[in-house]
Design a protein around this motif. Structure first.
Motif, PDB file in Angstrom:
ATOM      1  N   HIS A  53      39.646  36.596  36.470  1.00  0.00           N
ATOM      2  CA  HIS A  53      41.106  36.693  36.473  1.00  0.00           C
ATOM      3  C   HIS A  53      41.484  38.169  36.478  1.00  0.00           C
ATOM      4  CE1 HIS A  53      40.752  32.537  35.332  1.00  0.00           C
ATOM      5  NE2 HIS A  53      42.062  32.391  35.359  1.00  0.00           N
ATOM      6  N   ARG A  56      48.410  40.239  36.675  1.00  0.00           N
ATOM      7  CA  ARG A  56      49.472  40.159  37.695  1.00  0.00           C
ATOM      8  C   ARG A  56      50.191  41.497  37.802  1.00  0.00           C
ATOM      9  NH1 ARG A  56      50.611  34.896  39.262  1.00  0.00           N
ATOM     10  NH2 ARG A  56      49.726  33.314  37.897  1.00  0.00           N
ATOM     11  N   VAL A  57      50.424  42.131  36.661  1.00  0.00           N
ATOM     12  CA  VAL A  57      51.034  43.453  36.593  1.00  0.00           C
ATOM     13  C   VAL A  57      50.142  44.275  35.676  1.00  0.00           C
ATOM     14  CG1 VAL A  57      53.086  44.771  35.931  1.00  0.00           C
ATOM     15  CG2 VAL A  57      53.339  42.450  36.838  1.00  0.00           C
ATOM     16  N   ASN A  61      48.809  42.903  30.227  1.00  0.00           N
ATOM     17  CA  ASN A  61      47.457  42.353  30.261  1.00  0.00           C
ATOM     18  C   ASN A  61      47.027  41.766  28.920  1.00  0.00           C
ATOM     19  OD1 ASN A  61      47.200  44.740  28.910  1.00  0.00           O
ATOM     20  ND2 ASN A  61      45.800  45.674  30.368  1.00  0.00           N
ATOM     21  N   ASP A  67      50.440  33.776  31.642  1.00  0.00           N
ATOM     22  CA  ASP A  67      51.301  34.244  32.739  1.00  0.00           C
ATOM     23  C   ASP A  67      50.983  35.668  33.174  1.00  0.00           C
ATOM     24  OD1 ASP A  67      52.578  31.833  32.764  1.00  0.00           O
ATOM     25  OD2 ASP A  67      54.337  32.525  31.660  1.00  0.00           O
ATOM     26  N   HIS A  68      50.254  36.423  32.365  1.00  0.00           N
ATOM     27  CA  HIS A  68      49.906  37.802  32.715  1.00  0.00           C
ATOM     28  C   HIS A  68      48.718  37.866  33.668  1.00  0.00           C
ATOM     29  CE1 HIS A  68      51.853  39.839  28.960  1.00  0.00           C
ATOM     30  NE2 HIS A  68      52.705  39.098  29.649  1.00  0.00           N
ATOM     31  N   TRP A  69      48.056  36.748  33.926  1.00  0.00           N
ATOM     32  CA  TRP A  69      46.811  36.724  34.693  1.00  0.00           C
ATOM     33  C   TRP A  69      46.869  35.749  35.846  1.00  0.00           C
ATOM     34  CZ3 TRP A  69      43.494  40.418  33.338  1.00  0.00           C
ATOM     35  CH2 TRP A  69      43.701  41.011  32.099  1.00  0.00           C
ATOM     36  N   ARG A  70      46.062  36.033  36.871  1.00  0.00           N
ATOM     37  CA  ARG A  70      45.907  35.080  37.974  1.00  0.00           C
ATOM     38  C   ARG A  70      44.425  34.994  38.324  1.00  0.00           C
ATOM     39  NH1 ARG A  70      45.035  37.633  42.839  1.00  0.00           N
ATOM     40  NH2 ARG A  70      45.577  39.826  42.896  1.00  0.00           N
TER      41      ARG A  70
END
Length: 72
Positions: A53, A56-57, A61, A67-70
């Protein structure tokens, strides 16, 4: 598959400053490996059976906030 996180270092770096390397970390912030590129880090995680993962920004982190990761 264990979820691991690929992060740029240094952490908390000012906007526009260079990235020195990428680390693969687990949920407890233990460094599993250090790599020159994000691609090398991602390839290593997959080769070793992990689910990588990335943030995202970059400045968001928190590993406890999905929601902070993809997944990559």
């Amino acid at each position: 598959m264990a979820t691991v996180f690929v992060e740029a270092r240094p952490k908390g770096r000012p906007e526009g400053s260079p990235i020195t390397d990428y680390v693969v970390e687990d949920h407890a912030d233990h460094v599993l490996g250090t790599f020159k590129t994000q691609k090398e880090a991602i390839d290593w995680t997959r080769k070793n059976g992990h689910s990588p993962h990335v943030a995202r920004v970059r400045h968001l982190n928190d590993k406890k906030t999905p929601d902070h990761w993809r997944a990559v």
